[in-house]
Design an enzyme around this catalytic site. Structure first.
Site, short mmCIF file in Angstrom:
data_model
loop_
_atom_site.label_atom_id
_atom_site.label_comp_id
_atom_site.label_asym_id
_atom_site.label_seq_id
_atom_site.Cartn_x
_atom_site.Cartn_y
_atom_site.Cartn_z
N ASP A 166 0.75 1.57 -6.26
CA ASP A 166 1.18 2.84 -6.81
C ASP A 166 2.02 2.63 -8.06
O ASP A 166 2.76 1.66 -8.16
CB ASP A 166 2.00 3.60 -5.74
N HIS A 172 -4.22 2.10 -15.41
CA HIS A 172 -5.17 1.63 -14.39
C HIS A 172 -5.75 0.27 -14.78
O HIS A 172 -5.95 -0.59 -13.93
CB HIS A 172 -6.29 2.66 -14.19
N LEU A 180 -10.36 -15.80 2.48
CA LEU A 180 -9.58 -14.55 2.51
C LEU A 180 -10.54 -13.38 2.71
O LEU A 180 -11.58 -13.32 2.06
CB LEU A 180 -8.84 -14.36 1.17
C1 IPE Z 1 -2.28 3.94 -8.86
O1 IPE Z 1 -1.13 4.60 -9.22
C2 IPE Z 1 -2.92 4.45 -7.61
C3 IPE Z 1 -4.36 4.75 -7.78
C4 IPE Z 1 -4.89 5.86 -7.32
C5 IPE Z 1 -5.25 3.81 -8.44
P1 IPE Z 1 -1.04 6.15 -9.56
O2 IPE Z 1 -2.14 6.54 -10.47
O3 IPE Z 1 -0.91 6.93 -8.29
O4 IPE Z 1 0.35 6.16 -10.34
P2 IPE Z 1 1.47 7.28 -10.38
O5 IPE Z 1 1.84 7.61 -8.96
O6 IPE Z 1 0.91 8.46 -11.12
O7 IPE Z 1 2.60 6.62 -11.12
MG MG Z 2 0.74 7.60 -7.18
#
Ligand code: IPE
Ligand code: MG
Length: 224
Positions: free
Chosen positions: A2, A19, A113
């Protein structure tokens, strides 16, 4: 995983770049897991609730996952990584889903893994799916309700061939499970890290492991 959005916002760059950097962090995390001798690593890449995001963001994320599957998959396979998909990958379309299933099949015998990717995953939907499957068997007359116990229920979950997680970590300072492995995490140690996912690296992995080691796990019993 996150914090990609906040990472991008803090830099005034497009979310897509957050991303993309998150993808690099995934590679660091997988490497760290192998170095620490972890047997199972499950990455919550896309939740069933993430479909609420804009079409543009969803297609950026899907494109990124496709890129990794096409360009980094061979390396993972060579390193002995077994890929497993949980969730509802069909929602990403037949062609991407077919690629994912092929990758699972190809790495089936790898043992270093197990890397499980939770794609369009939601724990409540998974639990409801297990209940539905067992109910069908009762209706078909092949199962008696009194035979349904925790082990049988777990065997109908998508994670039936994986152990319960010992450690669940979440980045970006949020202290929530957000519909991730709810049944399976009953006794997991939870570690919340402040680092935003794109900044996640080997030292954060080590920090989470360190915190895990310091915990005393009793599973409801009394300490010695
Ligand atoms: C990555 O973080 C999680 C995914 C869905 C890939 P976010 O996109 O939720 O990031 P924030 O919460 O907006 O900072
Ligand atoms: Mg998020």
């Amino acid at each position: 995983m996150d914090g990609n959005g906040r990472w991008a916002r803090a830099r005034g760059v497009p979310i897509a770049q957050g991303h993309r950097e998150g993808g690099e962090a995934v590679q660091r995390c997988v490497r760290a897991a192998m170095e620490h001798g972890v047997d199972y690593l499950t990455l919550y890449a896309f939740s069933s609730e993430n479909w609420r995001r804009s079409g543009e963001e969803i297609s950026d994320l899907t494109g990124l996952m496709q890129f990794y599957l096409r360009h980094r998959f061979r390396e993972l396979d060579e390193q002995g990584v077994r890929l497993r998909i949980i969730g509802d990958p069909e929602r990403f379309g037949v062609s991407f889903c077919r690629e994912l299933r092929r990758a699972e099949e190809k790495t089936r015998h790898n043992t270093r893994l197990t890397l499980a990717l939770a794609l369009s995953y939601g724990s409540r939907a998974e639990i409801a799916g297990s209940a539905r499957q067992l109910a069908e068997r009762v209706r078909a007359g092949t199962l008696e309700p009194h035979e349904i116990d925790e082990a049988l229920f777990a065997s109908a979950l998508q994670t039936h061939d994986m152990p319960d997680p010992d450690l669940v970590m979440r980045t970006s300072g949020e202290s929530r499970l957000s519909n991730f492995l709810l049944w399976q995490s009953a006794y997991a140690e939870l570690v919340f890290l402040d680092v935003l996912w794109p900044d996640f690296g080997e030292k954060d992995f080590a920090e989470a492991m360190m915190r895990y080691m310091r915990r005393q796990r009793r599973f409801g019993g009394r300490p010695e």
